[in-house]
Design a protein around this motif. Structure first.
Motif, PDB file in Angstrom:
ATOM      1  N   GLU A   1       1.035  -1.251   0.015  1.00 32.15           N
ATOM      2  CA  GLU A   1      -0.083  -0.003  -0.064  1.00 32.15           C
ATOM      3  C   GLU A   1       0.920   1.222   0.041  1.00 32.15           C
ATOM      4  OE1 GLU A   1      -3.188   0.294  -0.449  1.00 32.15           O
ATOM      5  OE2 GLU A   1      -3.647  -1.813  -0.622  1.00 32.15           O
ATOM      6  N   LEU A   2       1.994   1.164   0.641  1.00 33.83           N
ATOM      7  CA  LEU A   2       2.881   2.284   0.679  1.00 33.83           C
ATOM      8  C   LEU A   2       3.368   2.544  -0.598  1.00 33.83           C
ATOM      9  CD1 LEU A   2       4.667   1.802   3.959  1.00 33.83           C
ATOM     10  CD2 LEU A   2       3.196   3.753   3.414  1.00 33.83           C
ATOM     11  N   VAL A   3       3.763   1.674  -1.395  1.00 28.34           N
ATOM     12  CA  VAL A   3       4.257   1.684  -2.823  1.00 28.34           C
ATOM     13  C   VAL A   3       3.290   2.252  -3.838  1.00 28.34           C
ATOM     14  CG1 VAL A   3       5.184   0.259  -4.776  1.00 28.34           C
ATOM     15  CG2 VAL A   3       5.916  -0.213  -2.612  1.00 28.34           C
ATOM     16  N   ARG A   4       2.056   1.877  -3.578  1.00 32.42           N
ATOM     17  CA  ARG A   4       1.004   2.206  -4.444  1.00 32.42           C
ATOM     18  C   ARG A   4       0.952   3.777  -3.954  1.00 32.42           C
ATOM     19  NH1 ARG A   4      -1.902  -2.466  -2.668  1.00 32.42           N
ATOM     20  NH2 ARG A   4      -1.957  -4.041  -4.349  1.00 32.42           N
ATOM     21  N   ALA A   5       0.852   4.298  -2.853  1.00 28.96           N
ATOM     22  CA  ALA A   5       0.659   5.637  -2.404  1.00 28.96           C
ATOM     23  C   ALA A   5       1.832   6.506  -2.927  1.00 28.96           C
ATOM     24  CB  ALA A   5       0.716   5.828  -0.989  1.00 28.96           C
ATOM     25  N   ALA A   6       3.234   5.808  -2.996  1.00 32.31           N
ATOM     26  CA  ALA A   6       4.183   6.729  -3.532  1.00 32.31           C
ATOM     27  C   ALA A   6       3.919   6.972  -4.973  1.00 32.31           C
ATOM     28  CB  ALA A   6       5.450   5.922  -3.235  1.00 32.31           C
ATOM     29  N   ARG A   7       3.536   5.938  -5.652  1.00 33.48           N
ATOM     30  CA  ARG A   7       3.266   6.014  -7.300  1.00 33.48           C
ATOM     31  C   ARG A   7       2.119   6.586  -7.744  1.00 33.48           C
ATOM     32  NH1 ARG A   7       4.856  -0.833  -8.235  1.00 33.48           N
ATOM     33  NH2 ARG A   7       7.109  -0.332  -8.162  1.00 33.48           N
ATOM     34  N   ARG A   8       1.114   6.981  -6.890  1.00 31.81           N
ATOM     35  CA  ARG A   8       0.290   7.920  -7.030  1.00 31.81           C
ATOM     36  C   ARG A   8       0.434   9.273  -6.763  1.00 31.81           C
ATOM     37  NH1 ARG A   8      -2.627   5.011  -2.968  1.00 31.81           N
ATOM     38  NH2 ARG A   8      -3.065   6.438  -1.214  1.00 31.81           N
ATOM     39  N   GLY A   9       1.859   9.622  -6.404  1.00 32.61           N
ATOM     40  CA  GLY A   9       2.279  11.082  -6.018  1.00 32.61           C
ATOM     41  C   GLY A   9       2.577  11.406  -4.412  1.00 32.61           C
ATOM     42  N   VAL A  10       1.997  10.507  -3.550  1.00 28.74           N
ATOM     43  CA  VAL A  10       2.120  10.782  -2.174  1.00 28.74           C
ATOM     44  C   VAL A  10       3.486  10.901  -1.676  1.00 28.74           C
ATOM     45  CG1 VAL A  10       1.545  10.076   0.059  1.00 28.74           C
ATOM     46  CG2 VAL A  10      -0.291   9.807  -1.883  1.00 28.74           C
ATOM     47  N   GLN A  11       3.835  12.109  -0.853  1.00 33.82           N
ATOM     48  CA  GLN A  11       5.128  11.997  -0.282  1.00 33.82           C
ATOM     49  C   GLN A  11       5.372  11.270   0.906  1.00 33.82           C
ATOM     50  OE1 GLN A  11       6.771  15.713  -0.162  1.00 33.82           O
ATOM     51  NE2 GLN A  11       8.200  15.608   1.554  1.00 33.82           N
ATOM     52  N   ILE A  12       6.200  10.660   0.957  1.00 38.00           N
ATOM     53  CA  ILE A  12       6.206   9.645   2.233  1.00 38.00           C
ATOM     54  C   ILE A  12       7.408   9.799   3.159  1.00 38.00           C
ATOM     55  CG2 ILE A  12       6.048   7.148   3.244  1.00 38.00           C
ATOM     56  CD1 ILE A  12       4.527   6.348   0.421  1.00 38.00           C
ATOM     57  N   ASP A  13       7.398  10.009   4.193  1.00 38.51           N
ATOM     58  CA  ASP A  13       8.454  10.156   5.188  1.00 38.51           C
ATOM     59  C   ASP A  13       8.252   9.150   6.214  1.00 38.51           C
ATOM     60  OD1 ASP A  13       9.757  12.788   4.641  1.00 38.51           O
ATOM     61  OD2 ASP A  13       7.613  13.394   4.983  1.00 38.51           O
ATOM     62  N   LEU A  14       9.256   8.129   6.467  1.00 35.96           N
ATOM     63  CA  LEU A  14       9.348   7.043   7.116  1.00 35.96           C
ATOM     64  C   LEU A  14      10.710   7.351   8.118  1.00 35.96           C
ATOM     65  CD1 LEU A  14       9.385   4.335   4.361  1.00 35.96           C
ATOM     66  CD2 LEU A  14       7.697   4.413   6.133  1.00 35.96           C
ATOM     67  N   VAL A  15       9.998   7.589   9.676  1.00 38.70           N
ATOM     68  CA  VAL A  15      10.805   7.651  10.434  1.00 38.70           C
ATOM     69  C   VAL A  15      10.970   6.361  11.489  1.00 38.70           C
ATOM     70  CG1 VAL A  15      11.269   9.224  12.494  1.00 38.70           C
ATOM     71  CG2 VAL A  15       9.857  10.062  10.606  1.00 38.70           C
ATOM     72  N   LEU A  16      12.041   5.690  11.242  1.00 40.43           N
ATOM     73  CA  LEU A  16      12.139   4.379  12.189  1.00 40.43           C
ATOM     74  C   LEU A  16      13.505   4.356  12.870  1.00 40.43           C
ATOM     75  CD1 LEU A  16      11.897   2.389   8.676  1.00 40.43           C
ATOM     76  CD2 LEU A  16      10.192   2.936  10.360  1.00 40.43           C
ATOM     77  N   GLU A  17      13.226   3.613  13.880  1.00 42.05           N
ATOM     78  CA  GLU A  17      14.320   3.463  14.775  1.00 42.05           C
ATOM     79  C   GLU A  17      15.619   2.616  14.104  1.00 42.05           C
ATOM     80  OE1 GLU A  17      16.340   4.392  16.855  1.00 42.05           O
ATOM     81  OE2 GLU A  17      15.555   3.622  19.016  1.00 42.05           O
ATOM     82  N   GLY A  18      16.750   3.121  14.327  1.00 41.23           N
ATOM     83  CA  GLY A  18      18.069   2.373  13.906  1.00 41.23           C
ATOM     84  C   GLY A  18      18.208   1.395  14.770  1.00 41.23           C
TER      85      GLY A  18
END
Length: 263
Positions: free
Chosen positions: A140-157
């Protein structure tokens, strides 16, 4: 109930907006309460309990001292209905994973995350401590990105990268590397030998709707763990939350730093 404001508030909750508009039109044509108005209201929009509701309104209107004109009553009913609709649109829902009870209608965390991602049109903020697996969320995140949604992923290292996450071997959301911006908490303050963790869990779409909860973005958390969360639909609250993270991403003094450029 003879308290007119209470009756108006109750009817605003009970009646669909189309009923309220029909009733308001009738009320505006009557300067004072009259028993015949009950029949007009009942006939305007049929229903099993319309007669009882119309009778309740006429009784409360007649008991008011002094009774307001029908135009004022119509305006009050329309205003209360609009306020109720706005409140309902901004309602907060409870989300659960794992065992559940009869006290809370079940809205599975995984399905709500998908719902929030699909609702996004311009931006998505995703924050999680642990993140791996969750193939459906990734798609779903990939689909969102491909329809032009800007995605910010903030993840623990991981501990090796200066974070607090142990045991992670496969980098999360690798397929999204060319499509999204990944962020990490850099230059963390340390007390003794402990490392503060990025422990927040947030999925927010367009500063309009957000899921906050205890569940990490892992298959076990979304399907098996006992997790709880809330869905916020108040743009004022969601907007402040998203802008908080955007402030932490400030290029000059923000503690969150991008780990890969967005293409």
């Amino acid at each position: 109930m003879s308290d007119l404001p209470a009756v108006i508030a109750a009817l605003a909750r009970e009646l669909p907006e189309v009923h309220v508009r029909a009733w308001a039109q009738i009320l505006r044509g009557h300067p004072a309460p009259h028993p015949a108005i009950r029949g007009l209201l009942t006939q305007a929009r049929t229903g099993a309990v319309m007669g009882a509701r119309a009778a309740r309104l006429i009784a409360a209107w007649s008991a008011a001292d002094p009774p307001p004109p029908g135009s004022a009553l119509a305006l009050a009913l329309e205003t209360a209905s609009r306020m109720h609709g706005e409140t309902h649109r901004r309602r907060t829902d409870i989300v659960v994973s794992g065992p559940h009870s009869d006290e809370v209608p079940v809205r599975l965390t995984s399905s709500v995350i998908i719902e929030v991602i699909r609702a996004s049109r311009t931006s998505l903020l995703v924050v999680s401590f642990a993140a791996f697996g969750v193939a459906e969320v990734t798609r779903e995140l990939v689909r969102a990105a491909r329809r032009g949604v800007q995605i910010d992923l903030v993840l623990e290292g991981t501990v090796e990268d200066g974070g607090a996450l142990r045991g992670a071997s496969t980098p999360p959301f690798e397929v999204l590397r060319p499509l999204a911006t990944f962020w990490v908490w850099a230059d963390r303050p340390r007390t003794g030998g402990s490392v503060p963790a990025l422990h927040a869990k947030v999925v927010a779409a367009d500063e309009e709707v957000a899921l906050l909860g205890s569940a990490n973005l892992t298959d076990r958390a979304l399907a098996h763990n006992l997790e709880v969360g809330v869905v916020l639909r108040d743009p004022d609250v969601v907007g402040r939350l998203v802008r908080h993270f955007h402030a932490l991403m400030h290029p000059k003094n923000g503690p969150l730093r991008p780990t890969t450029a967005r293409h």
